[in-house]
Design a protein around this motif. Structure first.
Motif, PDB file in Angstrom:
ATOM      1  N   PRO A  26      16.024  -7.781  28.431  1.00 17.93           N
ATOM      2  CA  PRO A  26      16.685  -6.731  29.324  1.00 17.93           C
ATOM      3  C   PRO A  26      17.431  -5.732  28.359  1.00 17.93           C
ATOM      4  O   PRO A  26      18.409  -6.206  27.560  1.00 17.93           O
ATOM      5  N   ALA A  27      17.192  -4.504  28.449  1.00 16.09           N
ATOM      6  CA  ALA A  27      17.892  -3.417  27.756  1.00 16.09           C
ATOM      7  C   ALA A  27      18.235  -2.161  28.533  1.00 16.09           C
ATOM      8  O   ALA A  27      17.260  -1.831  29.329  1.00 16.09           O
ATOM      9  N   LEU A  28      19.383  -1.501  28.180  1.00 18.72           N
ATOM     10  CA  LEU A  28      19.539  -0.480  28.680  1.00 18.72           C
ATOM     11  C   LEU A  28      20.607   0.472  27.562  1.00 18.72           C
ATOM     12  O   LEU A  28      21.755  -0.072  27.397  1.00 18.72           O
ATOM     13  N   ASN A  29      20.046   1.406  26.882  1.00 19.66           N
ATOM     14  CA  ASN A  29      20.806   2.126  25.932  1.00 19.66           C
ATOM     15  C   ASN A  29      21.376   1.234  25.049  1.00 19.66           C
ATOM     16  O   ASN A  29      22.672   1.019  24.463  1.00 19.66           O
ATOM     17  N   GLU A  30      20.425   0.507  24.283  1.00 16.43           N
ATOM     18  CA  GLU A  30      20.694  -0.413  23.038  1.00 16.43           C
ATOM     19  C   GLU A  30      20.144  -0.085  21.988  1.00 16.43           C
ATOM     20  O   GLU A  30      19.926  -0.780  20.889  1.00 16.43           O
ATOM     21  N   ALA A  31      20.295   1.351  21.560  1.00 18.80           N
ATOM     22  CA  ALA A  31      19.929   1.949  20.271  1.00 18.80           C
ATOM     23  C   ALA A  31      20.525   1.170  19.136  1.00 18.80           C
ATOM     24  O   ALA A  31      19.969   0.867  17.908  1.00 18.80           O
ATOM     25  N   ARG A  32      21.751   0.925  19.417  1.00 22.54           N
ATOM     26  CA  ARG A  32      22.533   0.243  18.350  1.00 22.54           C
ATOM     27  C   ARG A  32      22.313  -1.129  17.780  1.00 22.54           C
ATOM     28  O   ARG A  32      22.412  -1.528  16.706  1.00 22.54           O
ATOM     29  N   HIS A  33      21.661  -1.902  18.601  1.00 24.79           N
ATOM     30  CA  HIS A  33      21.606  -3.195  18.619  1.00 24.79           C
ATOM     31  C   HIS A  33      20.097  -3.656  18.526  1.00 24.79           C
ATOM     32  O   HIS A  33      19.950  -4.724  18.006  1.00 24.79           O
ATOM     33  N   ILE A  34      19.517  -3.001  19.102  1.00 26.05           N
ATOM     34  CA  ILE A  34      17.927  -3.769  19.496  1.00 26.05           C
ATOM     35  C   ILE A  34      17.085  -3.945  18.324  1.00 26.05           C
ATOM     36  O   ILE A  34      16.518  -5.120  18.357  1.00 26.05           O
ATOM     37  N   GLU A  35      17.157  -3.374  17.164  1.00 27.64           N
ATOM     38  CA  GLU A  35      16.280  -3.635  16.241  1.00 27.64           C
ATOM     39  C   GLU A  35      17.033  -4.891  15.429  1.00 27.64           C
ATOM     40  O   GLU A  35      16.156  -5.770  15.018  1.00 27.64           O
ATOM     41  N   THR A  36      18.058  -4.871  15.279  1.00 31.02           N
ATOM     42  CA  THR A  36      18.593  -6.182  14.884  1.00 31.02           C
ATOM     43  C   THR A  36      18.410  -7.394  15.662  1.00 31.02           C
ATOM     44  O   THR A  36      18.175  -8.584  15.094  1.00 31.02           O
ATOM     45  N   CYS A  37      18.616  -7.303  16.928  1.00 32.67           N
ATOM     46  CA  CYS A  37      18.233  -8.263  17.647  1.00 32.67           C
ATOM     47  C   CYS A  37      16.679  -8.834  17.633  1.00 32.67           C
ATOM     48  O   CYS A  37      16.588 -10.056  17.597  1.00 32.67           O
ATOM     49  N   ILE A  38      15.859  -7.937  17.595  1.00 33.97           N
ATOM     50  CA  ILE A  38      14.473  -8.073  17.701  1.00 33.97           C
ATOM     51  C   ILE A  38      14.033  -8.775  16.448  1.00 33.97           C
ATOM     52  O   ILE A  38      13.233  -9.771  16.203  1.00 33.97           O
ATOM     53  N   ARG A  39      14.612  -8.339  15.465  1.00 33.39           N
ATOM     54  CA  ARG A  39      14.159  -8.865  13.878  1.00 33.39           C
ATOM     55  C   ARG A  39      14.735 -10.167  13.931  1.00 33.39           C
ATOM     56  O   ARG A  39      14.126 -11.231  13.116  1.00 33.39           O
ATOM     57  N   SER A  40      15.841 -10.627  14.288  1.00 35.92           N
ATOM     58  CA  SER A  40      16.506 -12.019  14.556  1.00 35.92           C
ATOM     59  C   SER A  40      15.620 -12.822  15.186  1.00 35.92           C
ATOM     60  O   SER A  40      15.324 -14.026  14.806  1.00 35.92           O
ATOM     61  N   LEU A  41      15.071 -12.368  16.211  1.00 35.93           N
ATOM     62  CA  LEU A  41      14.202 -13.286  17.143  1.00 35.93           C
ATOM     63  C   LEU A  41      12.811 -13.410  16.502  1.00 35.93           C
ATOM     64  O   LEU A  41      12.311 -14.327  16.787  1.00 35.93           O
ATOM     65  N   MET A  42      12.279 -12.497  15.536  1.00 32.37           N
ATOM     66  CA  MET A  42      11.133 -12.787  15.007  1.00 32.37           C
ATOM     67  C   MET A  42      11.324 -13.616  13.452  1.00 32.37           C
ATOM     68  O   MET A  42      10.382 -13.740  12.783  1.00 32.37           O
ATOM     69  N   ALA A  43      12.461 -13.955  13.294  1.00 27.34           N
ATOM     70  CA  ALA A  43      12.603 -14.622  11.979  1.00 27.34           C
ATOM     71  C   ALA A  43      12.395 -15.908  12.147  1.00 27.34           C
ATOM     72  O   ALA A  43      12.842 -16.787  13.165  1.00 27.34           O
ATOM     73  N   GLY A  44      11.408 -16.564  11.160  1.00 27.96           N
ATOM     74  CA  GLY A  44      11.109 -17.797  11.241  1.00 27.96           C
ATOM     75  C   GLY A  44       9.777 -18.209  11.241  1.00 27.96           C
ATOM     76  O   GLY A  44       8.964 -17.619  10.616  1.00 27.96           O
ATOM     77  N   SER A  45       9.320 -19.090  12.069  1.00 31.53           N
ATOM     78  CA  SER A  45       7.838 -19.474  12.223  1.00 31.53           C
ATOM     79  C   SER A  45       6.792 -18.386  12.447  1.00 31.53           C
ATOM     80  O   SER A  45       7.277 -17.395  12.999  1.00 31.53           O
ATOM     81  N   GLN A  46       5.558 -18.449  11.925  1.00 36.23           N
ATOM     82  CA  GLN A  46       4.758 -17.342  12.072  1.00 36.23           C
ATOM     83  C   GLN A  46       4.207 -17.494  13.553  1.00 36.23           C
ATOM     84  O   GLN A  46       3.574 -16.515  14.068  1.00 36.23           O
ATOM     85  N   ALA A  47       4.353 -18.647  14.246  1.00 41.60           N
ATOM     86  CA  ALA A  47       3.899 -18.703  15.503  1.00 41.60           C
ATOM     87  C   ALA A  47       4.838 -18.000  16.458  1.00 41.60           C
ATOM     88  O   ALA A  47       4.136 -17.354  17.633  1.00 41.60           O
ATOM     89  N   LEU A  48       5.922 -17.381  16.007  1.00 38.44           N
ATOM     90  CA  LEU A  48       6.644 -16.440  16.763  1.00 38.44           C
ATOM     91  C   LEU A  48       5.877 -15.025  17.056  1.00 38.44           C
ATOM     92  O   LEU A  48       6.282 -14.464  18.191  1.00 38.44           O
ATOM     93  N   ARG A  49       5.092 -14.592  16.201  1.00 29.78           N
ATOM     94  CA  ARG A  49       4.318 -13.271  16.340  1.00 29.78           C
ATOM     95  C   ARG A  49       3.095 -13.689  17.437  1.00 29.78           C
ATOM     96  O   ARG A  49       2.577 -12.559  17.709  1.00 29.78           O
ATOM     97  N   GLN A  50       3.082 -14.895  17.903  1.00 31.82           N
ATOM     98  CA  GLN A  50       2.108 -14.986  19.000  1.00 31.82           C
ATOM     99  C   GLN A  50       2.631 -14.981  20.343  1.00 31.82           C
ATOM    100  O   GLN A  50       2.016 -15.352  21.230  1.00 31.82           O
ATOM    101  N   VAL A  51       3.827 -14.985  20.356  1.00 31.08           N
ATOM    102  CA  VAL A  51       4.867 -15.176  21.730  1.00 31.08           C
ATOM    103  C   VAL A  51       4.858 -13.652  22.419  1.00 31.08           C
ATOM    104  O   VAL A  51       5.407 -12.831  21.369  1.00 31.08           O
ATOM    105  N   PRO A  52       4.347 -13.696  23.449  1.00 33.71           N
ATOM    106  CA  PRO A  52       4.586 -12.276  23.991  1.00 33.71           C
ATOM    107  C   PRO A  52       6.079 -11.914  24.090  1.00 33.71           C
ATOM    108  O   PRO A  52       6.853 -12.899  24.822  1.00 33.71           O
TER     109      PRO A  52
END
Length: 339
Positions: A26-52
């Motif tokens: 969930p997001a509302l006016n999170e330009a400062r944090h959203i990219e850092t958040c997403i990149r941290s969530l996508m770090a690790g197993s390649q299987a993460l890129r298959q999770v919607p």
């Protein structure tokens, strides 16, 4: 009350299929944090890129959506879900309603947080391993600006959060409530998801209904996130006033009782206000508000010494803002006429 248990997901390879998971931010006016958040969530197993992964945007007026759209070229599993109701509760309900048929687990991620590698996979796996209806996790507050640092240093202490298990807690076990991370979608739908009349405290309200329906909540202390707290008094006041209002609505809806740690801020506000008024006719009564301020000042000094930083001097201000705004929000809602 937390009960310790041997269950842990540390170091365990993920076995839950990515198609069974839906991640929502969930997001509302999170330009400062959203990219850092997403990149941290996508770090690790390649299987993460298959999770919607959905960023449920509540109508941001900053560059939040533009940043997410740019990141989609790097992470094709990422998409934007427009949330016209704006609230986090509505965002999760909207995502659950439109979840892929194969999805059995909903993972909630917050834009203000920084996640460890494989967080989404670990939450899903722990949810399956424990058999819990919901999985909750501890939050470790961290700051970037001076005020954020002081806020982070005090919020995870008894003076800040009152000792809530999900605020820096170390023990895993079954709990009544915590910071939501994962849901069994069948349970989520069975009890009707979040109550969208709650702008705050929707998670605690959900856990009350879940418990009444027979569902259980598990705190996995082996999965931890870093949370960036509010960076100024105005935003912190607005946040905790909302929390207070949400708690009062929860009490009104379910007839539940406040815990001691939730009662203390109300007593501090009422005691300080009463002392100020009473001091006009009986000057020793001023000791009530001055005593409270002295506690906050002492906390500021101790935090500054502990962390060897002058930023710690803001700790008392942050704690006082949390206490007073939470209590004000609670009393405002609790005394509001029904209907």
């Amino acid at each position: 009350m937390t009960q310790t248990a041997p269950l842990s997901n540390a170091g365990r390879p993920a076995a839950v299929q990515p198609a069974a998971i839906l991640a929502v931010i969930p997001a509302l006016n999170e330009a400062r944090h959203i990219e850092t958040c997403i990149r941290s969530l996508m770090a690790g197993s390649q299987a993460l890129r298959q999770v919607p992964m959905l960023v449920a945007d509540g109508g941001s007026s900053d560059d939040t959506v533009a940043i997410v759209e740019r990141l989609r070229t790097e992470f094709p599993n990422l998409s934007v879900l427009h949330n016209p109701k704006r609230l986090q509760a509505a965002a999760l309900n909207l995502a659950a309603a439109g979840a892929p048929v194969a999805a059995t687990i909903l993972v909630r991620c917050d834009a203000h947080s920084i996640y460890p590698e494989n967080f989404i996979l670990d939450v899903a796996q722990s949810l399956v391993d424990t058999g819990a209806a919901s999985l909750v996790i501890p939050m470790d507050a961290v700051g970037e600006t001076c005020f954020e640092k002081a806020n982070a240093w005090i919020v995870d202490t008894p003076l800040g959060s009152g000792g809530a298990a999900h605020r820096g807690g170390k023990a895993s076990g079954w709990v009544d409530h915590g910071h939501h991370a994962g849901f069994d979608l069948s349970w989520y739908r069975r009890i009707g998801g979040y109550d969208e009349s709650f702008s705050h405290n929707e998670d605690a309200e959900y856990d009350v209904r879940l418990g009444k329906a027979g569902g259980r909540v598990y705190l996995d202390a082996g999965i931890r996130i870093q949370y960036i707290p509010r960076g100024n008094v105005r935003r912190l006041w607005k946040q905790y006033e909302g929390y207070g209002r949400g708690r009062a609505k929860n009490v009104r809806k379910h007839g539940s009782r406040l815990k001691l740690r939730q009662t203390v801020p109300i007593l501090a506000l009422l005691g300080s206000a009463l002392g100020l008024v009473a001091s006009l006719v009986y000057w020793p009564a001023i000791i009530l508000p001055l005593g409270y301020v002295a506690i906050l000042a002492l906390a500021s000094g101790l935090v500054a010494l502990k962390h060897k930083s002058l930023c710690g001097l803001y700790a008392g201000l942050a704690a006082g803002t949390m206490h007073m705004s939470w209590a004000f929000g609670y009393l405002r809602e609790a005394t509001r006429p029904k209907g």
